[in-house]
Design a protein around this motif. Sequence first.
Motif, PDB file in Angstrom:
ATOM      1  N   ASP A 150      17.926  58.048  75.340  1.00 15.86           N
ATOM      2  CA  ASP A 150      17.513  56.646  75.382  1.00 15.86           C
ATOM      3  C   ASP A 150      16.802  56.236  74.095  1.00 15.86           C
ATOM      4  OD1 ASP A 150      16.654  56.595  78.942  1.00 15.86           O
ATOM      5  OD2 ASP A 150      18.568  56.306  77.897  1.00 15.86           O
ATOM      6  N   SER A 151      16.074  57.161  73.508  1.00 17.86           N
ATOM      7  CA  SER A 151      15.278  56.840  72.323  1.00 17.86           C
ATOM      8  C   SER A 151      16.126  56.517  71.092  1.00 17.86           C
ATOM      9  CB  SER A 151      14.335  57.995  72.009  1.00 17.86           C
ATOM     10  OG  SER A 151      15.069  59.185  71.779  1.00 17.86           O
ATOM     11  N   VAL A 152      17.404  56.881  71.108  1.00 16.15           N
ATOM     12  CA  VAL A 152      18.246  56.650  69.920  1.00 16.15           C
ATOM     13  C   VAL A 152      19.417  55.718  70.194  1.00 16.15           C
ATOM     14  CG1 VAL A 152      17.636  58.948  69.077  1.00 16.15           C
ATOM     15  CG2 VAL A 152      19.827  58.607  70.241  1.00 16.15           C
ATOM     16  N   LYS A 153      19.577  55.294  71.438  1.00 14.27           N
ATOM     17  CA  LYS A 153      20.697  54.408  71.771  1.00 14.27           C
ATOM     18  C   LYS A 153      20.651  53.135  70.928  1.00 14.27           C
ATOM     19  CE  LYS A 153      21.626  55.736  76.563  1.00 14.27           C
ATOM     20  NZ  LYS A 153      21.507  55.340  77.994  1.00 14.27           N
ATOM     21  N   GLY A 154      21.807  52.781  70.408  1.00 13.47           N
ATOM     22  CA  GLY A 154      21.904  51.587  69.584  1.00 13.47           C
ATOM     23  C   GLY A 154      21.554  51.807  68.128  1.00 13.47           C
ATOM     24  N   ARG A 155      21.011  52.987  67.804  1.00 14.06           N
ATOM     25  CA  ARG A 155      20.641  53.272  66.413  1.00 14.06           C
ATOM     26  C   ARG A 155      21.434  54.452  65.838  1.00 14.06           C
ATOM     27  NH1 ARG A 155      15.771  55.100  65.270  1.00 14.06           N
ATOM     28  NH2 ARG A 155      15.388  56.077  67.307  1.00 14.06           N
ATOM     29  N   PHE A 156      21.748  55.415  66.681  1.00  7.89           N
ATOM     30  CA  PHE A 156      22.472  56.608  66.245  1.00  7.89           C
ATOM     31  C   PHE A 156      23.895  56.569  66.784  1.00  7.89           C
ATOM     32  CE2 PHE A 156      18.674  59.779  65.787  1.00  7.89           C
ATOM     33  CZ  PHE A 156      18.009  58.852  64.991  1.00  7.89           C
ATOM     34  N   THR A 157      24.816  57.138  66.003  1.00  4.72           N
ATOM     35  CA  THR A 157      26.203  57.236  66.431  1.00  4.72           C
ATOM     36  C   THR A 157      26.718  58.643  66.156  1.00  4.72           C
ATOM     37  OG1 THR A 157      26.578  54.899  65.899  1.00  4.72           O
ATOM     38  CG2 THR A 157      28.522  56.302  66.181  1.00  4.72           C
ATOM     39  N   ILE A 158      27.203  59.291  67.199  1.00  7.66           N
ATOM     40  CA  ILE A 158      27.813  60.602  67.048  1.00  7.66           C
ATOM     41  C   ILE A 158      29.323  60.430  66.980  1.00  7.66           C
ATOM     42  CG2 ILE A 158      27.910  61.059  69.542  1.00  7.66           C
ATOM     43  CD1 ILE A 158      27.343  64.018  68.904  1.00  7.66           C
ATOM     44  N   SER A 159      29.958  61.208  66.119  1.00  9.27           N
ATOM     45  CA  SER A 159      31.405  61.168  66.006  1.00  9.27           C
ATOM     46  C   SER A 159      31.898  62.549  65.587  1.00  9.27           C
ATOM     47  CB  SER A 159      31.852  60.114  64.983  1.00  9.27           C
ATOM     48  OG  SER A 159      31.351  60.415  63.693  1.00  9.27           O
TER      49      SER A 159
ATOM     50  N   VAL B  63      19.839  64.851  71.502  1.00  5.79           N
ATOM     51  CA  VAL B  63      19.911  63.542  70.846  1.00  5.79           C
ATOM     52  C   VAL B  63      21.213  62.836  71.190  1.00  5.79           C
ATOM     53  CG1 VAL B  63      19.966  62.355  68.621  1.00  5.79           C
ATOM     54  CG2 VAL B  63      18.455  64.326  68.945  1.00  5.79           C
ATOM     55  N   ALA B  64      22.332  63.547  71.027  1.00  2.50           N
ATOM     56  CA  ALA B  64      23.635  62.937  71.266  1.00  2.50           C
ATOM     57  C   ALA B  64      24.655  64.034  71.555  1.00  2.50           C
ATOM     58  CB  ALA B  64      24.073  62.107  70.065  1.00  2.50           C
ATOM     59  N   HIS B  65      25.657  63.647  72.346  1.00  4.79           N
ATOM     60  CA  HIS B  65      26.657  64.602  72.828  1.00  4.79           C
ATOM     61  C   HIS B  65      28.026  63.942  72.734  1.00  4.79           C
ATOM     62  CE1 HIS B  65      29.138  66.255  76.125  1.00  4.79           C
ATOM     63  NE2 HIS B  65      28.446  67.364  76.021  1.00  4.79           N
ATOM     64  N   ILE B  66      29.025  64.700  72.313  1.00  3.10           N
ATOM     65  CA  ILE B  66      30.375  64.164  72.283  1.00  3.10           C
ATOM     66  C   ILE B  66      31.323  65.222  72.832  1.00  3.10           C
ATOM     67  CG2 ILE B  66      30.744  64.890  69.866  1.00  3.10           C
ATOM     68  CD1 ILE B  66      32.444  62.280  69.568  1.00  3.10           C
ATOM     69  N   THR B  67      32.200  64.793  73.742  1.00  2.00           N
ATOM     70  CA  THR B  67      33.169  65.715  74.330  1.00  2.00           C
ATOM     71  C   THR B  67      34.382  65.869  73.419  1.00  2.00           C
ATOM     72  OG1 THR B  67      34.376  63.991  75.493  1.00  2.00           O
ATOM     73  CG2 THR B  67      32.445  64.903  76.610  1.00  2.00           C
ATOM     74  N   SER B  68      35.254  66.779  73.805  1.00  2.00           N
ATOM     75  CA  SER B  68      36.476  66.977  73.030  1.00  2.00           C
ATOM     76  C   SER B  68      37.345  65.726  73.044  1.00  2.00           C
ATOM     77  CB  SER B  68      37.260  68.166  73.565  1.00  2.00           C
ATOM     78  OG  SER B  68      37.565  67.979  74.941  1.00  2.00           O
ATOM     79  N   GLY B  69      37.197  64.924  74.089  1.00  2.00           N
ATOM     80  CA  GLY B  69      37.976  63.697  74.182  1.00  2.00           C
ATOM     81  C   GLY B  69      37.335  62.495  73.515  1.00  2.00           C
ATOM     82  N   GLY B  70      36.114  62.693  73.018  1.00  2.00           N
ATOM     83  CA  GLY B  70      35.456  61.618  72.288  1.00  2.00           C
ATOM     84  C   GLY B  70      34.444  60.808  73.081  1.00  2.00           C
ATOM     85  N   SER B  71      34.216  61.186  74.334  1.00  2.00           N
ATOM     86  CA  SER B  71      33.201  60.486  75.113  1.00  2.00           C
ATOM     87  C   SER B  71      31.810  60.876  74.612  1.00  2.00           C
ATOM     88  CB  SER B  71      33.326  60.839  76.593  1.00  2.00           C
ATOM     89  OG  SER B  71      34.558  60.393  77.109  1.00  2.00           O
ATOM     90  N   THR B  72      30.915  59.899  74.559  1.00  2.00           N
ATOM     91  CA  THR B  72      29.604  60.114  73.966  1.00  2.00           C
ATOM     92  C   THR B  72      28.479  59.760  74.934  1.00  2.00           C
ATOM     93  OG1 THR B  72      29.585  57.902  73.007  1.00  2.00           O
ATOM     94  CG2 THR B  72      30.459  59.678  71.644  1.00  2.00           C
TER      95      THR B  72
END
Length: 120
Positions: free
Chosen positions: A61-70, A48-57
């Motif tokens: 495609d199905s969740v872009k613009g609706r979901f936010t990973i942090s 669904v979503a991935h975030i690196t140690s540096g904060g890159s996300t």
Amino acid sequence: QAQLEESGGGLVQPGGSLRLSCAASGSISSINAMVWYRQAPGKQRELVAHITSGGSTTYADSVKGRFTISRDNAKNTVYLQMDSLKPEDMAVYYCNVNLMITGWGPRNLWGQGTQVTVSS
């Protein structure tokens, strides 16, 4: 060693929002990538979503613009803010974390899963 604890799932109406949390605890030296997956009945688990140690996300495609990973590195926690939820988002959501355990080395851990139900 270490473990993950997920929270925040539940029942929401279409168009609603939920926030998932996944907290890592234990003898953790560092945490690298933190990832959310989901698995709907009869379907394969998908990223669904991935975030690196540096904060890159990155997002599916199905969740872009609706979901936010942090992530909050001080709390060893990753979040998934889910807005404008659709019935097709209904699934069990799992967090997956790559981390270093003090004295043990690298590990890849899965959370226990949390159910997200989108229904009117």
